[in-house]
Design an enzyme around this catalytic site. Structure first.
Site, PDB file in Angstrom:
ATOM      1  N   LYS A 185       0.841  -1.202   0.000  1.00 32.40           N
ATOM      2  CA  LYS A 185       0.000   0.000   0.000  1.00 32.40           C
ATOM      3  C   LYS A 185       0.878   1.254   0.000  1.00 32.40           C
ATOM      4  O   LYS A 185       2.082   1.171   0.220  1.00 32.40           O
ATOM      5  CB  LYS A 185      -0.942  -0.019   1.205  1.00 32.40           C
ATOM      6  CG  LYS A 185      -1.882  -1.232   1.211  1.00 32.40           C
ATOM      7  CD  LYS A 185      -2.716  -1.327  -0.051  1.00 32.40           C
ATOM      8  CE  LYS A 185      -3.761  -2.422  -0.051  1.00 32.40           C
ATOM      9  NZ  LYS A 185      -3.252  -3.771  -0.230  1.00 32.40           N
TER      10      LYS A 185
HETATM   11  C1  LIG Z   1      -9.699  -3.357  -1.697  1.00 28.57           C
HETATM   12  C2  LIG Z   1      -9.077  -4.053  -0.526  1.00 28.57           C
HETATM   13  N1  LIG Z   1      -9.792  -4.193   0.606  1.00 28.57           N
HETATM   14  C3  LIG Z   1      -9.297  -4.824   1.680  1.00 28.57           C
HETATM   15  C4  LIG Z   1      -8.026  -5.340   1.677  1.00 28.57           C
HETATM   16  C5  LIG Z   1      -7.556  -6.110   2.860  1.00 28.57           C
HETATM   17  O1  LIG Z   1      -6.433  -5.592   3.469  1.00 28.57           O
HETATM   18  P1  LIG Z   1      -5.416  -6.547   4.266  1.00 28.57           P
HETATM   19  O2  LIG Z   1      -4.629  -7.301   3.269  1.00 28.57           O
HETATM   20  O3  LIG Z   1      -4.581  -5.563   5.035  1.00 28.57           O
HETATM   21  O4  LIG Z   1      -6.237  -7.411   5.148  1.00 28.57           O
HETATM   22  C6  LIG Z   1      -7.234  -5.208   0.543  1.00 28.57           C
HETATM   23  C7  LIG Z   1      -5.879  -5.759   0.528  1.00 28.57           C
HETATM   24  O5  LIG Z   1      -5.145  -5.761  -0.400  1.00 28.57           O
HETATM   25  C8  LIG Z   1      -7.767  -4.549  -0.601  1.00 28.57           C
HETATM   26  O6  LIG Z   1      -7.066  -4.417  -1.723  1.00 28.57           O
END
Ligand SMILES: Cc1ncc(COP(=O)(O)O)c(C=O)c1O
Length: 378
Positions: A185
């Site tokens: 990110k």
């Molecule tokens: C659109 C979106 N929502 C939620 C998430 C979930 O985040 P995490 O991987 O930190 O759990 C991601 C992760 O890449 C994402 O791209």
């Protein structure tokens, strides 16, 4: 061709991150609830122009807590974009909530506001939007529908830190918003997430569920009235994210520069399409995503993927729509879309994102672009 592996994305770190990490380590406070958790929560909320921030251990649980805080429960329906990762859908499934799939629109690839209203039923309890690849959704149109039907809006802004809709930041555009701080990110804590909201009540509910439903104030008698979780972020992770937040504007400028360079080299090349940036939006271009029209380009996305990895250039495919997920076969309700999900299917079959680190050097962008045009003209 550069004789070097180019990853699809790497974090951009400097001395500030080291200093903050060592400081957190030396303080002895390595679990949650430390000084850096407080600083991250306050400063991240301020960055999003909202009142409250809640740090958590990843972006998926951030969505889960938002759902719990809003009081959504089994049997409810929530509108979600079909072109999406599974993360928010899982969070709904944890609670027995039915995701109702709505097709993407063709320019930004975000949920199509024109298709939302016909999917609303008496069971609909919220709209979840996802600002994909860094482009904000069309929030005026979505908020109007939400207000008309009295529905809260959950913004999944995992990919859109600092994105803007008509000058307003992602995170301030709905009822409650969630971010991921995973390593790819724009800013990262390794693993991590933040929830932001203007509602003190929602923020406090998130804090309560995050911490195994111990009372927020008052003694810990080990009496629990609800089901809670350990979704806390450590002080060490928060230190890393907080240091990154201090340079977020430069990191976003880096992603936008990378996108502009790719466009300079590749726009107009037959068969190559880009995610659009609408006039009302600031797309942070978390990732530079392209599509390959096999007829116009004369090759398929998978051919390009292979060609690039042969030259040590890593890419990633775009999401496979929720309409194609085996785990969802009996769980979802589609929106009665007779035409199916042509935009989502096209993106799943033909989409790819290119190396997009904020610090990606000019010469690497050029080498990647040359590798792509080579295939077009071969
Ligand atoms: C659109 C979106 N929502 C939620 C998430 C979930 O985040 P995490 O991987 O930190 O759990 C991601 C992760 O890449 C994402 O791209």
């Amino acid at each position: 061709m550069l004789n070097e592996f180019i990853p699809v994305c790497e974090p951009t770190y400097g001395l500030e991150e080291r200093t903050a990490l060592i400081d957190a380590f030396d303080s002895g406070w390595v679990s949650s609830g430390g000084e850096y958790n407080d600083k991250l929560e306050t400063d991240f909320a301020a960055y999003c122009h909202v009142k409250h921030g809640v740090s958590v251990c990843n972006g998926t649980v951030a969505i889960h807590l938002a759902i719990r805080a809003l009081g959504l429960s089994a049997g409810d329906e929530v509108i979600v974009p079909n072109h999406n990762g599974i993360y928010g859908i899982y969070a709904l499934m944890y609670e027995g909530i039915t995701p109702v799939l709505v097709e993407a629109e063709g320019l930004t690839w975000n949920i199509d506001p024109d298709l939302i209203e016909r999917s609303i039923t008496s069971k609909t309890k919220a709209i979840m939007v996802v600002h994909l690849y860094g482009h904000p959704c069309d929030m005026d149109a979505i908020s109007e529908i939400a207000e008309k039907h009295g529905l809260p809006v959950i913004e999944d802004a995992a990919q859109a830190h600092g994105a803007e809709y008509k000058g307003r930041r992602a995170g301030s555009l709905g009822t409650i918003a969630t971010f991921s701080l995973f390593a790819n990110k724009v800013i990262t804590s390794g693993e991590g997430g933040v929830i932001v909201t203007d509602s003190e009540e929602l923020a406090n509910k998130c804090r309560y569920y995050r911490n195994q439903c111990f009372p927020l104030n008052g003694p810990r008698h080990f009496i629990h009235e609800d089901i809670g979780y350990n979704y806390r972020m450590t002080n060490v992770q928060a230190a890393l994210a907080w240091a990154q937040l201090g340079k977020i504007d430069d990191l976003i400028d880096g992603r936008r520069r990378v996108n502009a360079e790719y466009r300079r080299h590749l726009e107009g090349v037959p068969g190559i399409g880009f995610q659009h940036e609408m006039s009302w939006a600031k797309n942070i271009f978390w990732m530079t995503a392209i599509t390959i029209d096999p007829v116009e380009a004369g090759f398929k996305r998978n051919d390009l993927e292979r060609h690039l990895i042969d030259q040590q250039i890593q890419t990633r495919r775009l999401f496979v729509g929720m309409n194609q997920q085996p785990v969802l076969e009996t769980e979802t309700q589609d929106s009665g879309e007779e035409a199916g999900f042509p935009v989502s299917d096209f993106l799943a079959d033909n989409g790819l994102y290119l190396p997009s680190s904020s610090h990606l050097e000019q010469e690497k962008i050029e080498a990647i672009s040359v590798a792509i045009t080579e295939l077009v003209s071969s």
